[in-house]
Design a protein around this motif. Structure first.
Motif, PDB file in Angstrom:
ATOM      1  N   LYS A 188       5.567  12.555   6.309  1.00 41.93           N
ATOM      2  CA  LYS A 188       4.071  12.658   5.980  1.00 41.93           C
ATOM      3  C   LYS A 188       3.298  13.762   6.872  1.00 41.93           C
ATOM      4  O   LYS A 188       2.239  13.927   6.709  1.00 41.93           O
ATOM      5  N   GLY A 189       4.258  14.381   7.801  1.00 40.87           N
ATOM      6  CA  GLY A 189       3.616  15.441   8.501  1.00 40.87           C
ATOM      7  C   GLY A 189       3.307  15.167   9.975  1.00 40.87           C
ATOM      8  O   GLY A 189       2.602  15.882  10.702  1.00 40.87           O
ATOM      9  N   THR A 190       3.594  13.740  10.337  1.00 36.71           N
ATOM     10  CA  THR A 190       3.233  13.344  11.854  1.00 36.71           C
ATOM     11  C   THR A 190       4.197  14.018  12.715  1.00 36.71           C
ATOM     12  O   THR A 190       5.543  13.905  12.532  1.00 36.71           O
ATOM     13  N   SER A 191       4.013  14.639  13.729  1.00 38.22           N
ATOM     14  CA  SER A 191       4.846  14.968  14.862  1.00 38.22           C
ATOM     15  C   SER A 191       5.369  13.966  15.521  1.00 38.22           C
ATOM     16  O   SER A 191       4.945  13.002  15.888  1.00 38.22           O
ATOM     17  N   LEU A 192       6.800  14.167  15.681  1.00 37.25           N
ATOM     18  CA  LEU A 192       7.786  13.054  16.166  1.00 37.25           C
ATOM     19  C   LEU A 192       8.086  13.684  17.664  1.00 37.25           C
ATOM     20  O   LEU A 192       8.368  12.859  18.614  1.00 37.25           O
ATOM     21  N   TRP A 193       8.519  14.920  17.508  1.00 37.40           N
ATOM     22  CA  TRP A 193       8.686  15.619  18.947  1.00 37.40           C
ATOM     23  C   TRP A 193       8.344  17.004  18.915  1.00 37.40           C
ATOM     24  O   TRP A 193       8.368  17.773  17.935  1.00 37.40           O
ATOM     25  N   PRO A 210      16.742   9.447  14.866  1.00 37.15           N
ATOM     26  CA  PRO A 210      15.873  10.374  14.246  1.00 37.15           C
ATOM     27  C   PRO A 210      14.404  10.119  14.424  1.00 37.15           C
ATOM     28  O   PRO A 210      13.482  10.794  13.966  1.00 37.15           O
ATOM     29  N   LYS A 211      14.084   8.952  14.708  1.00 38.58           N
ATOM     30  CA  LYS A 211      12.816   8.441  14.727  1.00 38.58           C
ATOM     31  C   LYS A 211      12.039   9.012  16.169  1.00 38.58           C
ATOM     32  O   LYS A 211      10.757   9.265  16.170  1.00 38.58           O
ATOM     33  N   THR A 212      12.810   9.180  17.141  1.00 39.96           N
ATOM     34  CA  THR A 212      12.345   9.259  18.581  1.00 39.96           C
ATOM     35  C   THR A 212      12.912  10.842  19.014  1.00 39.96           C
ATOM     36  O   THR A 212      12.369  11.343  19.877  1.00 39.96           O
ATOM     37  N   GLY A 213      14.017  11.154  18.675  1.00 40.58           N
ATOM     38  CA  GLY A 213      14.602  12.275  19.330  1.00 40.58           C
ATOM     39  C   GLY A 213      15.632  11.894  20.559  1.00 40.58           C
ATOM     40  O   GLY A 213      16.372  12.923  21.012  1.00 40.58           O
ATOM     41  N   ASP A 214      15.514  10.577  20.874  1.00 40.23           N
ATOM     42  CA  ASP A 214      16.370  10.266  22.029  1.00 40.23           C
ATOM     43  C   ASP A 214      17.834  10.263  21.581  1.00 40.23           C
ATOM     44  O   ASP A 214      18.310   9.846  20.592  1.00 40.23           O
ATOM     45  N   ASP A 215      18.763  10.482  22.495  1.00 36.22           N
ATOM     46  CA  ASP A 215      20.215  10.551  22.406  1.00 36.22           C
ATOM     47  C   ASP A 215      20.817   9.344  22.520  1.00 36.22           C
ATOM     48  O   ASP A 215      20.543   8.511  23.401  1.00 36.22           O
TER      49      ASP A 215
END
Length: 633
Positions: free
Chosen positions: A368-373, A412-417
């Motif tokens: 939707k275009g919302t920035s995740l990181w 994929p939602k947060t970018g956390d490993d």
């Protein structure tokens, strides 16, 4: 800025004019063949240790410095050579056919095209990583059947002998541990963290075997003879300029190809244009994946080029709806006060992730275009990502001249490993070949090779399962320079890595050249008995997986068209799915597309070839194309 010349426009619902003419008779044109490559040589195993005197236990190796790498022997080369596979994809609305799947268990091979010696750790001149001593064994426990406990000295001897056996058998493994960034280093060892599990099938340390394949979807048509479906001629391009038209995907109902400052959708059955989306500038990258709702992502230059052809920054990331032919949004981000530039973009679930190479770091948005990181500022940054079933990143840490790389599985939602696998110090590149299972490669040659020289398969917990050596000169796949997710002519499936050998002398005529597709086990790193042969004066390489089958491309021959074939994952039996016309005009046009290193998509009896970079033809009589399409009758 003045807009560069646009491609010739066709009347609505009309096939493109010129070129091959009515689906079939094209004029000559296209690029010539690439020069023939040289051949690599195998390495022989180190000599076995001398037997111990009668009545004496085997002697443990002295704690001396690691042995120097063995010199390659003289002799004849063996042949066998390496775009990339993938795990079974969850059901998607418009399914994208741009990437592969996964795994089964291998067998030890015999015969032409395979090494006759156990695989060796490969040493490149100027880049030497001799094996380290084995890790200290754990305290011995009682043997089965209630026997005596093993003494600590005997345990050390057994561990040392086992480590030597691993090295001789090509099992030089990199132990990976997850500590803080400063302690995360990769080592060559046979420690518990590097185990592949009992019988090489993977275990709790090395990770379980890769996921099962789904059923194959591609079926042989009644008549595989194909007709020319579409031919998109290049626009007029000024001399000494190179224009970008990077990106294509094939869904159930649309073939999508980047044009100049635009993205176009075509009916895959008729070749007629369905829609066209204007873009801010030329395309720099396009996601090989499409979401369940039919959304893809593109990276474009921030403005159109001037008449001189000056490059613009690849800073815009856009989401496009391939069903309606609409651009949904365009975003950019800043890194250290300037706009970040991106080289690649990928999709996992509903996350769009863009990588910059080593310049800016990575960023991500939801569909939707919302920035995740946004690009991370500090000692570590994301180099690039590969999506699909899972989102995998290559991260670079450290200061200039002392950087190290890591492979990370991300949320994929947060970018956390979720886990991190550190790559050996001194390696300055990494390529993601598959995200489920996670398989990555690296190039250890001083001069960047066209592919990878070492491949590593990881378990679901991020621990090493096996290392596969692909010596430069023996295999022939293609990976983009400074790219993370751009390997072609290499596939992962059935718990195997499928690679094409480099072309070599065949039997019979003196000028007969041929090659094969061979495979290696992702559980053991050893070659299997799989073998698919190109035939006389032929070349074959993998396109992608289709369930448990390998889809492969066979280059055209004299008065014979190019073919797409399906290779049975268990028997490697070949089934022809499509064959292009064998006329000179068609084969020359296909050669000009350079299928192995450009865009090659196949699904449901449709074959599309696309070009990434466009330049002025060498002569007025030569005809260049942006894309070619074929459909089986």
């Amino acid at each position: 800025m003045t807009q560069p010349p646009q491609p010739p426009q066709q009347p609505p619902n009309e096939p493109p004019q010129g070129g091959f003419g009515a689906p079939q008779d094209p004029p000559p044109g296209g690029f010539g063949k690439a020069p023939e490559p040289s051949y690599g040589y195998p390495q022989a195993p180190p000599p076995a240790a001398p037997p111990a005197p009668p009545g004496q236990p085997p002697q443990a190796p002295p704690p001396a410095a690691p042995p120097a790498p063995p010199a390659p022997p003289a002799g004849q080369p063996t042949y066998g050579y390496p775009q990339a596979p993938q795990a079974p994809q969850p059901p998607q609305a418009p399914q994208s056919y741009a990437y592969p799947t996964q795994p089964a268990q291998p067998q030890v091979p015999q015969g032409y095209g395979y090494p006759t010696q156990p695989a060796q750790p490969q040493y490149q001149q100027g880049y030497q990583q001799p094996p380290t001593m084995p890790m200290q064994p754990q305290p011995g426990d009682s043997g089965s059947g209630g026997g005596k406990k093993i003494s600590s000295q005997t345990t050390i001897i057994i561990a040392a002998v086992a480590a030597i056996a691993l090295i001789v058998g090509g099992g030089v493994f990199y132990a990976s541990t997850k500590d803080d960034d400063s302690k995360n280093t990769a080592q060559e060892s046979g420690g518990k963290d590097a185990k592949g599990g009992k019988d090489g099938k993977g275990g709790k340390d090395g990770g379980e075997a890769a996921p099962e394949q789904g059923p194959a979807k591609e079926k042989a048509p009644a008549d595989p003879a194909a007709k020319v479906l579409m031919q998109l001629p290049q626009p007029a391009i000024p001399k000494d300029q190179i224009w970008n038209a990077t990106g294509s995907v094939l869904t159930d109902d649309t073939y999508v190809k980047a044009g100049v400052n635009e993205l176009n959708g075509y009916d895959p059955d008729t070749g007629k244009e369905k829609w066209s989306i204007p873009l801010s500038g030329m395309t720099c990258a396009m996601s090989p994946e499409v979401t369940e709702d039919g959304i893809a992502a593109v990276v474009t230059e921030e403005a159109k080029r001037n008449k001189k052809g000056d490059y613009e920054q690849c800073s815009n990331v856009s989401a496009v709806d391939l069903k309606s032919g609409k651009k949904l949004w365009t975003e950019s981000v800043e890194s250290n006060g300037v706009k970040a530039t991106f080289k690649e973009v990928t999709i996992s679930g509903t996350t769009i992730a863009a990588g910059s190479g080593t310049s800016s770091g990575g960023a991500a948005w939801d569909v939707k275009g919302t920035s995740l990181w946004k690009p991370k500022v500090g000692k570590c940054k994301d180099v690039g990502y590969a999506g699909g079933d899972q989102l995998v990143a290559i991260r670079e840490c450290g200061t200039y001249g002392d950087e190290t790389l890591k492979v990370q599985l991300l949320d994929p939602k947060t970018g956390d490993d979720k886990w991190t696998y550190p790559i050996a110090p001194g390696i300055d590149n990494a390529k993601i070949i598959s995200t489920n299972p996670v398989v990555f490669g690296q190039d250890t040659t001083k001069i960047t090779a066209s592919g990878v020289t070492d491949v590593f398969s990881l378990g679901s917990n991020g621990k090493l399962r096996a290392k596969i050596s692909l010596p430069e000169g023996k295999y022939d796949h293609d990976c983009g320079v400074n790219m993370v997710n751009d390997c072609k002519a290499i596939a992962v499936g059935n718990d195997r890595l499928y690679v094409p050998t480099r072309q070599h002398d065949g039997s019979g005529e003196s000028y007969n050249r041929t090659n094969e597709i061979v495979s290696f086990s992702l559980a053991t790193g050893k070659p299997t008995s799989d073998r698919a042969v190109a035939g006389d004066n032929g070349e074959i390489f993998p396109i992608r997986m289709d369930g448990g089958n390998v889809l492969a491309y066979k280059a055209h021959g004299y008065k014979q068209g190019a073919q797409v074939v399906s290779l049975d994952g268990k028997t490697m039996k070949e089934t022809k799915l499509l064959e292009t016309p064998g006329t000179e005009a068609v084969t020359e046009a296909i050669s000009g597309m350079v299928p192995k290193s450009n865009e090659l998509l196949y699904a449901d009896g449709h074959l599309f070839l696309g070009k990434k970079l466009l330049s002025k033809p060498y002569s007025k009589d030569e005809k260049e194309y942006v894309a070619l399409g074929f459909v089986a009758k």
